[in-house]
Design a protein around this motif. Structure first.
Motif, PDB file in Angstrom:
ATOM      1  N   SER A  80     -11.755  27.518  14.672  1.00  0.00           N
ATOM      2  CA  SER A  80     -11.510  28.726  15.447  1.00  0.00           C
ATOM      3  C   SER A  80     -10.778  28.332  16.711  1.00  0.00           C
ATOM      4  O   SER A  80     -10.924  27.218  17.189  1.00  0.00           O
ATOM      5  N   ARG A  81      -9.972  29.248  17.203  1.00  0.00           N
ATOM      6  CA  ARG A  81      -9.190  28.964  18.397  1.00  0.00           C
ATOM      7  C   ARG A  81      -9.874  29.568  19.601  1.00  0.00           C
ATOM      8  O   ARG A  81     -10.197  30.745  19.615  1.00  0.00           O
ATOM      9  N   LYS A  82     -10.051  28.757  20.596  1.00  0.00           N
ATOM     10  CA  LYS A  82     -10.680  29.207  21.825  1.00  0.00           C
ATOM     11  C   LYS A  82      -9.660  30.057  22.597  1.00  0.00           C
ATOM     12  O   LYS A  82      -8.490  29.683  22.714  1.00  0.00           O
ATOM     13  N   PRO A  83     -10.084  31.196  23.145  1.00  0.00           N
ATOM     14  CA  PRO A  83      -9.164  32.009  23.944  1.00  0.00           C
ATOM     15  C   PRO A  83      -8.617  31.201  25.116  1.00  0.00           C
ATOM     16  O   PRO A  83      -9.297  30.334  25.659  1.00  0.00           O
ATOM     17  N   ASN A  84      -7.384  31.467  25.483  1.00  0.00           N
ATOM     18  CA  ASN A  84      -6.716  30.814  26.604  1.00  0.00           C
ATOM     19  C   ASN A  84      -6.533  29.313  26.385  1.00  0.00           C
ATOM     20  O   ASN A  84      -6.380  28.555  27.326  1.00  0.00           O
ATOM     21  N   SER A  85      -6.545  28.891  25.127  1.00  0.00           N
ATOM     22  CA  SER A  85      -6.342  27.478  24.816  1.00  0.00           C
ATOM     23  C   SER A  85      -4.894  27.241  24.380  1.00  0.00           C
ATOM     24  O   SER A  85      -4.170  28.183  24.055  1.00  0.00           O
ATOM     25  N   ILE A  86      -4.511  25.980  24.367  1.00  0.00           N
ATOM     26  CA  ILE A  86      -3.165  25.616  23.922  1.00  0.00           C
ATOM     27  C   ILE A  86      -2.953  26.058  22.472  1.00  0.00           C
ATOM     28  O   ILE A  86      -1.930  26.658  22.143  1.00  0.00           O
ATOM     29  N   SER A  87      -3.927  25.797  21.596  1.00  0.00           N
ATOM     30  CA  SER A  87      -3.754  26.159  20.185  1.00  0.00           C
ATOM     31  C   SER A  87      -3.659  27.665  19.984  1.00  0.00           C
ATOM     32  O   SER A  87      -2.893  28.142  19.149  1.00  0.00           O
ATOM     33  N   SER A  88      -4.406  28.435  20.771  1.00  0.00           N
ATOM     34  CA  SER A  88      -4.332  29.891  20.704  1.00  0.00           C
ATOM     35  C   SER A  88      -2.944  30.379  21.132  1.00  0.00           C
ATOM     36  O   SER A  88      -2.330  31.216  20.468  1.00  0.00           O
ATOM     37  N   PHE A  89      -2.449  29.829  22.235  1.00  0.00           N
ATOM     38  CA  PHE A  89      -1.112  30.172  22.711  1.00  0.00           C
ATOM     39  C   PHE A  89      -0.058  29.856  21.649  1.00  0.00           C
ATOM     40  O   PHE A  89       0.797  30.692  21.334  1.00  0.00           O
ATOM     41  N   VAL A  90      -0.113  28.639  21.089  1.00  0.00           N
ATOM     42  CA  VAL A  90       0.888  28.213  20.106  1.00  0.00           C
ATOM     43  C   VAL A  90       0.848  29.120  18.880  1.00  0.00           C
ATOM     44  O   VAL A  90       1.891  29.560  18.389  1.00  0.00           O
TER      45      VAL A  90
END
Length: 195
Positions: A123-133
């Motif tokens: 799962s992607r954490k909000p405001n994370s690099i992976s979420s942004f990408v």
């Protein structure tokens, strides 16, 4: 390579136990699928954006505007990739937009309570690099598919490169690398025509 649901799983390049939404400076590179030069061309050491490149630029500018805890120190769109030098800052520093205040290099450990026998649910954490990408790739792919009349799942390579900047010398080197990337396009390792 491990199988999950009869499919090969791509190994993550991310640093284990690092919270990619935590305060740090990150050097991020996203590369177009098959290193195709679909964002424009270099002319006289300058990047000339085509319509696809203008979509990338528009979405980057939107990202800069809406991410209050992120400071984009430098970025460049190249013919087949983009580089970003991004700092995630604490909410108390948001107003100052500090210039390269580097956090300590200590890693923040996450709890590892998952079982070895079961695959960990990603799962992607909000405001994370992976979420942004993930969001950036999805939005730009949809828009470019319309312009280019593509029906591709993505215009991007499946992964991305990230580097956590640990000191000022590294920051300075990366900052100038991004700034001079168009000038050095002919020798760039991501330039498929330079191989």
């Amino acid at each position: 390579m491990p199988l999950f649901k009869n499919r090969y799983q791509t190994e993550s390049n991310r640093l284990k136990n690092w919270d990619y939404s935590s305060e740090a400076i990150y050097f991020i590179t996203l590369v177009a699928q098959n290193r195709e030069c679909i964002f424009g061309a270099i002319d006289d050491n300058k990047m000339i954006l085509n319509d696809n490149g203008k979509i990338i630029e528009t979405e980057l500018l939107k990202s800069i505007t809406i991410r209050e805890r992120w400071f984009f120190h430098n970025w460049v769109i190249m013919p087949n990739h983009i580089h970003l030098l991004v700092e995630i800052i604490s909410s108390s520093e948001v107003e100052t937009h500090c210039s390269a205040s580097l956090p300590s290099a200590s890693l923040q450990l996450e709890s590892e309570s998952h079982s070895e026998s079961k695959p960990q649910k990603l799962s992607r954490k909000p405001n994370s690099i992976s979420s942004f990408v993930a969001i950036f790739k999805s939005v730009t792919t949809k828009q470019i598919n319309v312009i280019m009349n593509y029906d591709a799942n993505t215009i991007w390579q499946s992964n991305y490169h990230d580097h956590i900047v640990r000191n000022y010398n590294s920051f300075d080197t990366i900052y100038h690398y991004i700034k001079n990337n168009p000038k050095n396009w002919n020798t760039d390792s991501i330039n498929s025509s330079s191989e």
